[in-house]
Design an enzyme around this catalytic site. Structure first.
Site: not given
Lengths: 342, 342
Positions: B6, B8, B71, B178, B194, B223, B284, B290
């Site tokens: 996973h 993007h 993305r 997704h 999500y 997720h 992800e 992040r």
């Protein structure tokens, strides 16, 4: 004592549903609209519906008091207009009130509100006031999506909801954030819509700064907080990215999670991740999941077993989850208990 | 080897976003519609965007290969009509393809589809075929809600989606379910929409009998499966109430969960509740979360650390999660790896 903060009157006598069906049918033909007074349910019928169901199970499982509100999936705020919702909420709240009078040791009320899509929430205040002042209810259920799965109301952090919040603060009552039935074929009511609403509410509260505006406001997120505790790292990380304080500061002074999580690993996670002061015992019995778990031989919703079995809690922690936290989050419950010597 | 299923392309050169902004602006003034050929991104620019981001982090954390798709939040299937989505999907998929050619050891593609609200999913087939046959992509991302938070498509179990499923079975490729960005103010994109979509998809698949119709169909729920593993008791109980077989039979032959759960207790629960054969390693990265977790000093999305640290897994289990399961669920990935001697 053991207080279950999340019980609905899912077992009301069938006359209630029949009356509701007549009311719904009459939306298209107002001449057929039934009067509230046409609904006749005797005290004996109420007693029977409780003694054989919730009360029997409470005794079997060892809980002492249930905060009792109208059946969540039957609130169906999307049906009809404000007048329809208003009459229906009044009937349902009154039944819960009567149950609490018949069984004052065992039940205390929480109100459903006469919400209606697109209608100003302040229209709910008279019913709310009646339930608190006349019925002695100790909380409300607030539906963040009165459309039933189409999500057209503003987020819970929007000023739109402030009239309710002002009244909650004035009365010092918390709200359980609880949607009703889903009319959207994408969302199974109890398997998707309920859980999504819980998750959605948590994230709305993280995104906003509502508790700066209302430091005394308190929400219970049912069903163990939806997905939030399982994804607590995600939520801590998103809060950080949004430049919010730590969730302990930003959220957990005002937000509480119930224990309606129907297996041991879920309760283990909840009690590991969420501070014990933010967890309230609940089972939502008799509710969405009524069967016996073939893996344990016990009912899925017998959540007390999981609380007892988890290694994450001390005796003192359990006392908080069972009683102490509920007395703090629902001060009117505490006052009512103390007034009767409990 | 360690396969991250996973990832993007969240770090594409800014020219991509500029082109997209021109495309979106031109919806109201078609004379201004940019041509796909007007987007110029050099191989060096692609290399730079990858080497300094995904590839650097993969090396640091020790993963070997990422299944790489456009993305997710930029898919934005709600924007414009099919033609807009079609051009945009083609551009985004081609960029992922170019990345996979520049870094064939490190990336392999998964396609976004040119979905558009209310448009028959079979319109997606040409792009899907191109991505599989010409680009060597090994999977697709399927958006159950192309409206971006208004949920107007039928459930995933509806015949509406069958053209996609028939092609997935023909090509033996799985779909990651997704969603994209949320246009509904109630739903934060990565914090609510999500996760809700994941939960919703699981419950749709429980309610239906899709895998009787398509026994070879395979979905990845990202997720960590949304709320589903945390509420696994609820889902087992609801399946039982719906008279479905045990979830192990009814769901887990066809449904897999990734490990995008950003804290240790979440991964502990996932690996406790869900059979190891149904768990696929993923992070992800670079994605929604992040930052660095102040509680650990490591990035929230460094999910390998949690897999390594959990007490629930043996070395053999970890090997399944890191590699073996991905080779089984994505047979075209396995074939591509074997073709290059891996």
């Amino acid at each position: 004592m053991i207080i279950d903060v999340h019980g609905h009157y899912t077992t009301a006598p069938k006359a209630l549903e029949d009356w509701r069906n007549r009311q719904v049918a009459a939306i298209k033909d107002p001449s057929q609209m039934p009067k509230a007074a046409e609904l006749k349910i005797s005290d004996d019928e109420l007693r029977e519906s409780i003694i054989n169901n919730q009360l029997r199970i409470m005794k079997e499982r060892g809980s002492d008091l249930t905060i009792f509100s109208p059946r969540a999936s039957f609130m169906a705020h999307h049906i009809g207009d404000f007048s329809v919702s208003s009459t229906w909420a009044a009937i349902c709240n009154e039944l819960c009130h009567r149950v609490s009078k018949l069984f004052p040791q065992d039940f205390i009320g929480a109100a459903m509100l006469p919400q209606s899509p697109g209608i100003d929430p302040k229209t709910c205040i008279p019913e709310l006031e009646k339930c608190v002042k006349e019925y002695g209810f100790v909380a409300i259920n607030l539906n963040p999506d009165p459309t039933g799965g189409f999500w057209k109301s503003p987020p819970l952090t929007d000023r739109y909801w402030y009239p309710i919040y002002e009244k909650m603060v004035e009365f010092d009552i918390p709200a359980m954030v609880h949607v009703s039935t889903s009319c959207n074929a994408c969302f199974h009511t109890t398997g998707a819509h309920y859980i999504n609403a819980d998750t959605t509410a948590v994230m709305q509260l993280i995104e906003g700064d509502l508790f700066k505006e209302f430091p005394a406001l308190r929400f219970i997120i049912p069903h163990g907080g939806g997905a939030a505790p399982y994804h607590w790292g995600r939520y801590r990380g998103l809060a950080q990215a949004l430049k919010k304080p730590l969730l302990r500061e930003h959220l957990l002074k005002n937000v509480f999670f119930d224990t309606c999580v129907y297996h041991q690993p879920g309760i283990d996670l909840l009690t590991k991740v969420i501070p014990v002061d933010n967890i309230l015992f609940a089972s939502e019995m008799v509710g969405a999941v009524r069967g016996i778990d073939p893996e344990t031989g016990h009912h899925f919703d017998d959540t007390k077993r999981y609380i007892e079995a988890t290694l994450n809690l001390s005796a003192e922690d359990r006392h908080k989850i069972y009683e102490e936290n509920a007395r703090r989050v629902y001060p009117r419950l505490d006052a009512a208990l103390k007034a009767s010597g409990r």
